[in-house]
Design a protein around this motif. Sequence first.
Motif, PDB file in Angstrom:
ATOM      1  N   LEU A  93      37.952  45.473  53.296  1.00 59.74           N
ATOM      2  CA  LEU A  93      37.657  44.994  51.948  1.00 59.74           C
ATOM      3  C   LEU A  93      38.927  44.359  51.391  1.00 59.74           C
ATOM      4  CD1 LEU A  93      35.508  44.977  49.605  1.00 59.74           C
ATOM      5  CD2 LEU A  93      36.794  46.908  48.675  1.00 59.74           C
ATOM      6  N   THR A  94      38.887  43.045  51.177  1.00 54.14           N
ATOM      7  CA  THR A  94      40.031  42.319  50.641  1.00 54.14           C
ATOM      8  C   THR A  94      39.729  41.946  49.191  1.00 54.14           C
ATOM      9  OG1 THR A  94      40.509  41.439  52.831  1.00 54.14           O
ATOM     10  CG2 THR A  94      41.590  40.382  50.971  1.00 54.14           C
ATOM     11  N   VAL A  95      40.590  42.394  48.289  1.00 51.15           N
ATOM     12  CA  VAL A  95      40.346  42.268  46.857  1.00 51.15           C
ATOM     13  C   VAL A  95      41.413  41.383  46.225  1.00 51.15           C
ATOM     14  CG1 VAL A  95      40.052  43.535  44.676  1.00 51.15           C
ATOM     15  CG2 VAL A  95      39.346  44.589  46.847  1.00 51.15           C
ATOM     16  N   GLY A  96      41.003  40.392  45.462  1.00 48.41           N
ATOM     17  CA  GLY A  96      41.926  39.545  44.719  1.00 48.41           C
ATOM     18  C   GLY A  96      42.070  40.051  43.297  1.00 48.41           C
ATOM     19  N   VAL A  97      43.304  40.084  42.801  1.00 46.61           N
ATOM     20  CA  VAL A  97      43.576  40.637  41.473  1.00 46.61           C
ATOM     21  C   VAL A  97      44.428  39.661  40.673  1.00 46.61           C
ATOM     22  CG1 VAL A  97      44.471  42.618  40.190  1.00 46.61           C
ATOM     23  CG2 VAL A  97      43.524  42.960  42.477  1.00 46.61           C
ATOM     24  N   ILE A  98      43.942  39.245  39.519  1.00 46.32           N
ATOM     25  CA  ILE A  98      44.716  38.363  38.652  1.00 46.32           C
ATOM     26  C   ILE A  98      45.926  39.113  38.092  1.00 46.32           C
ATOM     27  CG2 ILE A  98      42.790  36.862  38.048  1.00 46.32           C
ATOM     28  CD1 ILE A  98      42.503  38.492  35.451  1.00 46.32           C
ATOM     29  N   PRO A  99      46.941  38.397  37.582  1.00 47.41           N
ATOM     30  CA  PRO A  99      48.156  39.068  37.107  1.00 47.41           C
ATOM     31  C   PRO A  99      47.950  39.997  35.915  1.00 47.41           C
ATOM     32  CG  PRO A  99      48.606  36.774  37.545  1.00 47.41           C
ATOM     33  CD  PRO A  99      47.128  36.936  37.652  1.00 47.41           C
ATOM     34  N   THR A 100      46.878  39.777  35.120  1.00 42.21           N
ATOM     35  CA  THR A 100      46.713  40.581  33.903  1.00 42.21           C
ATOM     36  C   THR A 100      45.359  41.255  33.834  1.00 42.21           C
ATOM     37  OG1 THR A 100      46.018  38.570  32.732  1.00 42.21           O
ATOM     38  CG2 THR A 100      48.337  39.217  32.524  1.00 42.21           C
ATOM     39  N   VAL A 101      44.832  41.726  34.961  1.00 40.44           N
ATOM     40  CA  VAL A 101      43.550  42.430  34.922  1.00 40.44           C
ATOM     41  C   VAL A 101      43.677  43.676  34.048  1.00 40.44           C
ATOM     42  CG1 VAL A 101      44.013  43.773  37.021  1.00 40.44           C
ATOM     43  CG2 VAL A 101      41.667  43.358  36.304  1.00 40.44           C
ATOM     44  N   SER A 102      42.680  43.897  33.173  1.00 37.53           N
ATOM     45  CA  SER A 102      42.759  45.055  32.276  1.00 37.53           C
ATOM     46  C   SER A 102      41.407  45.712  32.049  1.00 37.53           C
ATOM     47  CB  SER A 102      43.362  44.646  30.925  1.00 37.53           C
ATOM     48  OG  SER A 102      42.579  43.637  30.308  1.00 37.53           O
ATOM     49  N   GLY A 126      47.294  38.951  45.360  1.00 34.57           N
ATOM     50  CA  GLY A 126      47.526  38.461  44.019  1.00 34.57           C
ATOM     51  C   GLY A 126      47.293  36.965  43.946  1.00 34.57           C
ATOM     52  N   GLY A 127      46.995  36.455  42.763  1.00 35.48           N
ATOM     53  CA  GLY A 127      46.781  35.027  42.608  1.00 35.48           C
ATOM     54  C   GLY A 127      46.062  34.712  41.323  1.00 35.48           C
ATOM     55  N   GLY A 128      45.497  33.513  41.251  1.00 32.75           N
ATOM     56  CA  GLY A 128      44.809  33.048  40.059  1.00 32.75           C
ATOM     57  C   GLY A 128      43.309  32.950  40.269  1.00 32.75           C
ATOM     58  N   SER A 129      42.575  32.812  39.168  1.00 30.32           N
ATOM     59  CA  SER A 129      41.114  32.860  39.217  1.00 30.32           C
ATOM     60  C   SER A 129      40.517  31.723  40.041  1.00 30.32           C
ATOM     61  CB  SER A 129      40.561  32.830  37.792  1.00 30.32           C
ATOM     62  OG  SER A 129      40.966  33.976  37.071  1.00 30.32           O
ATOM     63  N   LEU A 141      38.319  36.199  50.913  1.00 31.09           N
ATOM     64  CA  LEU A 141      38.299  37.340  50.005  1.00 31.09           C
ATOM     65  C   LEU A 141      36.883  37.889  49.926  1.00 31.09           C
ATOM     66  CD1 LEU A 141      40.336  36.444  46.761  1.00 31.09           C
ATOM     67  CD2 LEU A 141      40.954  38.114  48.508  1.00 31.09           C
ATOM     68  N   ASP A 142      36.779  39.200  49.741  1.00 31.61           N
ATOM     69  CA  ASP A 142      35.468  39.818  49.550  1.00 31.61           C
ATOM     70  C   ASP A 142      35.116  39.931  48.076  1.00 31.61           C
ATOM     71  OD1 ASP A 142      34.881  40.473  52.370  1.00 31.61           O
ATOM     72  OD2 ASP A 142      36.642  41.761  52.168  1.00 31.61           O
ATOM     73  N   VAL A 143      36.079  40.361  47.288  1.00 31.18           N
ATOM     74  CA  VAL A 143      35.872  40.615  45.858  1.00 31.18           C
ATOM     75  C   VAL A 143      37.104  40.123  45.122  1.00 31.18           C
ATOM     76  CG1 VAL A 143      35.486  42.401  44.095  1.00 31.18           C
ATOM     77  CG2 VAL A 143      34.509  42.688  46.369  1.00 31.18           C
ATOM     78  N   ALA A 144      36.931  39.683  43.873  1.00 35.28           N
ATOM     79  CA  ALA A 144      38.089  39.304  43.070  1.00 35.28           C
ATOM     80  C   ALA A 144      37.823  39.593  41.606  1.00 35.28           C
ATOM     81  CB  ALA A 144      38.438  37.826  43.259  1.00 35.28           C
ATOM     82  N   HIS A 294      46.872  53.122  30.201  1.00 32.59           N
ATOM     83  CA  HIS A 294      47.984  52.209  29.938  1.00 32.59           C
ATOM     84  C   HIS A 294      47.742  50.971  30.765  1.00 32.59           C
ATOM     85  CE1 HIS A 294      50.102  55.273  27.743  1.00 32.59           C
ATOM     86  NE2 HIS A 294      49.999  56.080  28.756  1.00 32.59           N
ATOM     87  N   PRO A 295      47.563  49.793  30.142  1.00 31.78           N
ATOM     88  CA  PRO A 295      47.228  48.586  30.911  1.00 31.78           C
ATOM     89  C   PRO A 295      48.188  48.363  32.047  1.00 31.78           C
ATOM     90  CG  PRO A 295      47.114  48.171  28.542  1.00 31.78           C
ATOM     91  CD  PRO A 295      47.704  49.535  28.720  1.00 31.78           C
ATOM     92  N   VAL A 296      47.644  47.981  33.196  1.00 33.86           N
ATOM     93  CA  VAL A 296      48.446  47.771  34.392  1.00 33.86           C
ATOM     94  C   VAL A 296      48.605  46.283  34.617  1.00 33.86           C
ATOM     95  CG1 VAL A 296      48.573  48.101  36.875  1.00 33.86           C
ATOM     96  CG2 VAL A 296      47.661  49.920  35.419  1.00 33.86           C
ATOM     97  N   THR A 297      49.831  45.793  34.694  1.00 30.06           N
ATOM     98  CA  THR A 297      50.098  44.391  35.031  1.00 30.06           C
ATOM     99  C   THR A 297      50.425  44.324  36.510  1.00 30.06           C
ATOM    100  OG1 THR A 297      50.916  43.927  32.813  1.00 30.06           O
ATOM    101  CG2 THR A 297      51.528  42.387  34.558  1.00 30.06           C
ATOM    102  N   ILE A 298      49.610  43.569  37.282  1.00 30.73           N
ATOM    103  CA  ILE A 298      49.810  43.467  38.723  1.00 30.73           C
ATOM    104  C   ILE A 298      50.526  42.153  39.026  1.00 30.73           C
ATOM    105  CG2 ILE A 298      48.653  43.328  40.946  1.00 30.73           C
ATOM    106  CD1 ILE A 298      46.564  45.166  39.895  1.00 30.73           C
ATOM    107  N   ILE A 299      51.619  42.248  39.751  1.00 32.15           N
ATOM    108  CA  ILE A 299      52.432  41.059  40.038  1.00 32.15           C
ATOM    109  C   ILE A 299      51.766  40.238  41.125  1.00 32.15           C
ATOM    110  CG2 ILE A 299      54.691  40.277  40.818  1.00 32.15           C
ATOM    111  CD1 ILE A 299      55.829  42.886  39.779  1.00 32.15           C
ATOM    112  N   ASP A 300      51.703  38.961  40.865  1.00 35.15           N
ATOM    113  CA  ASP A 300      51.139  38.041  41.858  1.00 35.15           C
ATOM    114  C   ASP A 300      52.063  37.996  43.062  1.00 35.15           C
ATOM    115  OD1 ASP A 300      50.315  34.499  41.732  1.00 35.15           O
ATOM    116  OD2 ASP A 300      50.122  35.972  43.307  1.00 35.15           O
ATOM    117  N   GLY A 301      51.468  38.261  44.257  1.00 33.40           N
ATOM    118  CA  GLY A 301      52.287  38.237  45.477  1.00 33.40           C
ATOM    119  C   GLY A 301      52.295  36.889  46.055  1.00 33.40           C
TER     120      GLY A 301
END
Length: 301
Positions: A93-102, A126-129, A141-144, A294-301
């Motif tokens: 399962l490969t998941v894409g996550v934007i930098p400010t998912v909340s 990590g990346g953009g929409s 990607l499977d999910v984002a 507490h909102p989590v900010t994920i850094i774009d890799g």
Amino acid sequence: MELQQLRYAVALAEELNFTRAAARCNVVQSALSHQIKALEGELGIELFARTSRRVELTAAGTAFVPEARASIAAAERAASDAAAAIGRVTGTLTVGVIPTVSAVDVPGALRAFRGAHPEVRLAVRGGGSAQFEAAITAGRLDVAFLGLPPGREPRGVAWRHLATDALVAVLPREHRLAGQHELALRDLAAETFADFPTATPARAQSDLAFTAAGIERDVPFEATEAVFTLDLVRHGLAVTLLPSRAVPPDPALVSIPLRGGPSRDEYVAWSSLNPSPATRAFLASIAHPTPPVHPVTIIDG
């Protein structure tokens, strides 16, 4: 031709470096090199041009790699579908996550999913929409998790709306406007801004709002990482707009609501073409999203 050889070839094609490809495949470099040579010998075709310093795909290699990826995906899908038939969820399962998912506590959701389905290999990108929409369509990607301006629904993918969040002005604590309880966009017209790169969905909601208000703003600082943007604000170099839930508690920063300001919609997206058992299981596990405390900010890799 073995499936593992195909995996080695794809890894080398993507890394174009034997050392990195071997590390990615968890094998020693000599073993990877031997398997690549064996594959080329079986095919009777040179897939890679090698020198002491460089690795490049040949024309034959360029044609071979997409089909190799498809073969790997088909084999993995066949195995996961067979396992799903007897109640097991396997595969990747490969998941894409934007930098400010909340809208979703992504690390928490992944931990719960791994606990429920330990045979699934998890990967996060990590990346953009817009980048993620294309990656889902291409099968990378499977999910984002996506963040888009109002009226801009996900394109070319299946999706579910998760939440809408208003953007707030984020200022350094010592800023002249830091004591205000509410601001209008016009109050920020003379400010220097930090924001996401031009023409990205993460930037669009702010640009559209300022354009609609007839305000030109100065955005000399662009970054793909919300963490870096907030560092610029902390140091007094700029102000920014971010979704309210994506701003971490920080005594050096002030978040102020915007009167008539922009908002951002969050979505979870996946392929509309027969999603994998792991994808379906993950989507079911976040059917009722819970935002992080507490909102989590994920850094774009």
